[in-house]
Structures are given as structure tokens and as C-alpha cells.
Scaffold this active site. Structure first.
Site, PDB file in Angstrom:
ATOM      1  N   HIS A 137      14.806  23.128  47.113  1.00 21.19           N
ATOM      2  CA  HIS A 137      13.865  24.364  47.721  1.00 21.19           C
ATOM      3  C   HIS A 137      14.597  24.837  48.771  1.00 21.19           C
ATOM      4  CE1 HIS A 137       9.971  22.713  45.734  1.00 21.19           C
ATOM      5  NE2 HIS A 137      10.565  23.704  44.968  1.00 21.19           N
ATOM      6  N   GLU A 177      13.331  23.475  53.005  1.00 21.87           N
ATOM      7  CA  GLU A 177      13.868  21.456  52.627  1.00 21.87           C
ATOM      8  C   GLU A 177      15.250  21.971  53.038  1.00 21.87           C
ATOM      9  OE1 GLU A 177      11.745  20.540  49.390  1.00 21.87           O
ATOM     10  OE2 GLU A 177      10.192  21.670  49.336  1.00 21.87           O
ATOM     11  N   HIS A 184      13.373  15.804  48.718  1.00 20.18           N
ATOM     12  CA  HIS A 184      12.437  17.199  48.565  1.00 20.18           C
ATOM     13  C   HIS A 184      12.324  16.821  50.020  1.00 20.18           C
ATOM     14  CE1 HIS A 184      12.589  19.517  45.215  1.00 20.18           C
ATOM     15  NE2 HIS A 184      12.902  18.801  44.137  1.00 20.18           N
ATOM     16  N   GLU A 226       9.952  12.467  49.235  1.00 21.79           N
ATOM     17  CA  GLU A 226       9.384  13.314  49.411  1.00 21.79           C
ATOM     18  C   GLU A 226       9.213  13.384  51.355  1.00 21.79           C
ATOM     19  OE1 GLU A 226       8.511  16.562  48.873  1.00 21.79           O
ATOM     20  OE2 GLU A 226       8.140  16.929  46.913  1.00 21.79           O
TER      21      GLU A 226
END
Length: 399
Positions: free
Chosen positions: A164, A167, A310, A369
Site C-alpha cells: 500500500h 504505508e 503493513h 500491521e
């Protein structure tokens, strides 16, 4: 650092002379068949973890007094300065002095764009020639999708970052992890108390540090100047003032909603029905070159486990539709222990790289994450993020 062999030298001798692991010197010079073989005079040899600096000879100094002053072997000096005879140096001469690299090359505490990644990879290749750097394909705009490989073990572990665009801090984290690992390997120093040479021998590490370089540069620098991409992203972004919310690739397709793992579910339920800054899974799965390159890499390499990095949430996901193997739970427990991140088995999401990998290969896959907040996460969080991720990085190699 490059040196030129003398008659009677061997890679084993250089490992003793410079205090380097023999296997790293051998891997830096694959054309040499054995570490104990005598080298050909004049043969160029790469020594990892070293560079050299120029030194101006002072009055009354000799190679031996300079070596003593620099706390190195005199033969290190002789090897690097073969054109100088033992008794021929004089005041004002400039000699090469070997310098061990003990500081990191990568500076992760800045906006980490594609140009920065390229420069860091080139410098790491130069200093640590036992790493292999190749391309797994190109982005939509033709940027190289870099693949870094190191280690000799049977276990094959894959890490990737910046699926992404906003990110991008994940690429900085991953490159710093690689740099720490390389530095500790060549200096015989442990990383968080764990010896690194055994990890190198038991695991092969595969890294794609920036899956979506076009998107990363868009977030950090705004629209590209080239047509048709400038007009394309401006049209997709509509009336938004900037691109910091952009997650997709340059064509407005979310690369982590783009794999054939219940892709149809995401296609139906996502509000985005046309290319968008985020969440649009595309008209079909695996049409985008970045996602295709990642799928092809996984197909080719037979990884034992994959970790997709991420942001944000300080948790990680490790199950998919009950297809994950039993060992995933053991790995997840260790990841949770060393990072304090929350272990989450199932989450209502499909069509991600981790989902597809588990579905296709029935092997452990994880989505990390990192950090907490709104993407892109601020660099003020970097140190905390890095320390927690470092634990997971090491565990991925030893477990």
C-alpha cells in the site's frame, strides 16, 4: 572492499586476517571453488563488511607503525598497498587503510521513496556482496521491483513491504532490518542477543522491500510528470487536496485486494466500483504487474512462510478460511511474545497476498500491521515500530 590476491593467499587466510566469517567471504566470491584453495595472483576478491580510506603518511611512519596505530594487521596494509614496497613509503604518500563497517548504511528516518531504496540497495550490494539483488518484474510505470536474497539454509522465508502506497514506512523498516542483520553477520555480533551466523546457515531470506513503488512516490511527491499517469491519478483523485490517503497502485487498484482468494467477495462488497485511491480490487484478479510479479515469485520459490508488512494497528493476522497449517499457531504465539503485537487468527477480509498464499500453499502466512494511528504513520513512531518488528524478524528466521 576489493583486494587483489597474492601468491599463497586463500579466502580462509583473508577470513583470519580480517576477522570475517569464511562462509560470507565464500558467498561474496562464488567463482572461487573452495575457501582453502590457493588464489591466483592478481585475482580480484571481494571482502564483505569493509571499505578503505586514504591515509597520508606522516614523518618517520612505516606500514608497520601505521598498522599498529590503526589496530590492524600489517599484512592488511600490505595487501591493500601492494604497489608500495616495504621500505619505499615516504612522508606525504597516500596509503589505503581498511575500515570495518560498524554503522548502518540505511537511514530509515526520512520519507522513504523509490530513489532512496535504489541508493540503499546499491550501497548494500557494494559493502555486502554476498547478498543477491535481482528484479522480479516492473511496476506499471516501469520501475524495477527489487528482490533481495541472502542466507544458505533450507528454510525459505519471505518478507515484503509497501503493498500500500501510504504505508511506505514499511519499506524503511524492512531495509533497516536487512542492514542490521548484514552488519551483525560481518561483525560476529548478536542481534538482540541472538547470534546471526547460525540464522544465515539455517534460513534463506527473500525480501521485496517495495511492492508498489509508483504509489509510494505518488504519496510522497505528488503526481508524476509523465503522461498518461499524471492525468490518470488526477482524475482518480478527483477533488482531494493531496495524495496521502492513496493506497492503490498508480492505476487505482488496491494490490492487496487483488489476489484470487475470494476476490469476488471483495469485488461485490467494496463501495469502490472504479479505480480509486484505495480498496478497488480491479475488474479481475492479478491484472496488475506488481501483483503478478509477487504471485510468480511465490509460485517459483516454494517459501516456507511469508510475512507481508503493513500499517497500522499493532496486531497481525495469520489465518485464512481454516486453511492455515497447525504450525502457524505456534509461530503466531512466538511473534506475539517477542513483539507484544496482538495475534488475530481471522479477520473479515479476502483477496490479500497472505490470504492467497495460505489458500494456495497451505503454509504459514502473516500480515503485520505496524504502529498505531492514521496512515501514513509519522516517523516519530519509527523507533517503537522498529523494535517490535525486529523481534518478529528474528523469530521468522529461527522458528
Amino acid at each position: 572492499m576489493k583486494v587483489y590476491a597474492r601468491r599463497g593467499d586463500s579466502l580462509w587466510y583473508y577470513s583470519q586476517l580480517f576477522g570475517l566469517p569464511l562462509n560470507l567471504i565464500c558467498d561474496s566470491n562464488p567463482e572461487v571453488t573452495s575457501g582453502s584453495d590457493l588464489l591466483k595472483a592478481g585475482e580480484e576478491i571481494a571482502l564483505p563488511g569493509f571499505t578503505h580510506r586514504d591515509y597520508e603518511v606522516q614523518a618517520l611512519e612505516t606500514i608497520f607503525t601505521i598498522a599498529q596505530k590503526k589496530n590492524i594487521s600489517a599484512d592488511c596494509m600490505l595487501l591493500l598497498n601492494q604497489e608500495k614496497g616495504l621500505g619505499q613509503i615516504k612522508t606525504g604518500d597516500v596509503l589505503k587503510v581498511p575500515l570495518r563497517i560498524t554503522q548502518n548504511i540505511v537511514n530509515p528516518k526520512k520519507p522513504y521513496d523509490y530513489q532512496t531504496l535504489n541508493k540503499d540497495i546499491e550501497r548494500l550490494k557494494e559493502v555486502y556482496p554476498f547478498i543477491q539483488c535481482t528484479s522480479i518484474g516492473q511496476s506499471v510505470m516501469g520501475k524495477t521491483l527489487h528482490h533481495i536474497r541472502l542466507g544458505k539454509g533450507k528454510k525459505k522465508i519471505h518478507w515484503n513491504g509497501s503493498f500500500h502506497a501510504n504505508e511506505w514506512i514499511t519499506s524503511a523498516v524492512i531495509m533497516n532490518l536487512i542492514n542490521d542483520y548484514l552488519r551483525c553477520l560481518t561483525n560476529y555480533t548478536p542481534l538482540r542477543g541472538i547470534p546471526c551466523i547460525p540464522l544465515y546457515e539455517q534460513a534463506e531470506l527473500s525480501i521485496v522491500p517495495m511492492v508498489n513503488p509508483d504509489g509510494v512516490d505518488l504519496v510522497l511527491h505528488g503526481p508524476p510528470s509523465e503522461s498518461p499517469f499524471k492525468e490518470l491519478v488526477e482524475n482518480i483523485n478527483q477533488d482531494r487536496l493531496d495524495y496521502i490517503g492513496w493506497k492503490a497502485n498508480i492505476r487505482g487498484i488496491d494490490l492487496n485486494k487483488h489476489f484470487p482468494a475470494n476476490w469476488e467477495v471483495e469485488k461485490i462488497r467494496k463501495e469502490e466500483k472504479v479505480p480509486s485511491p484505495r480498496d478497488y480490487p480491479g475488474d479481475l484478479p492479478l491484472t496488475e504487474p506488481e501483483a503478478l510479479a509477487m504471485a510468480s515469485l511465490a509460485d517459483k520459490e516454494n517459501f516456507n512462510k511469508v510475512i507481508a508488512v503493513h500499517t497500522q494497528g499493532e496486531e497481525f493476522y495469520w489465518g485464512y478460511e481454516g486453511l492455515e497449517p497447525m504450525e502457524s499457531e505456534t509461530i503466531a504465539e512466538e511473534f506475539e511474545r517477542v513483539s507484544t503485537y496482538k495475534s488475530v487468527r481471522y479477520v473479515d477480509s479476502h483477496a490479500g497476498f497472505k490470504d492467497w498464499f495460505i489458500q494456495e500453499y497451505k503454509k504459514p502466512g502473516f500480515t503485520l500491521e505496524l504502529g498505531r494511528g492514521i496512515n501514513p504513520l509519522p516517523l516519530s513512531q519509527y523507533d517503537t515500530i522498529y523494535q517490535k518488528t525486529l523481534g518478529i524478524f528474528l523469530a521468522s528466521l529461527y522458528i
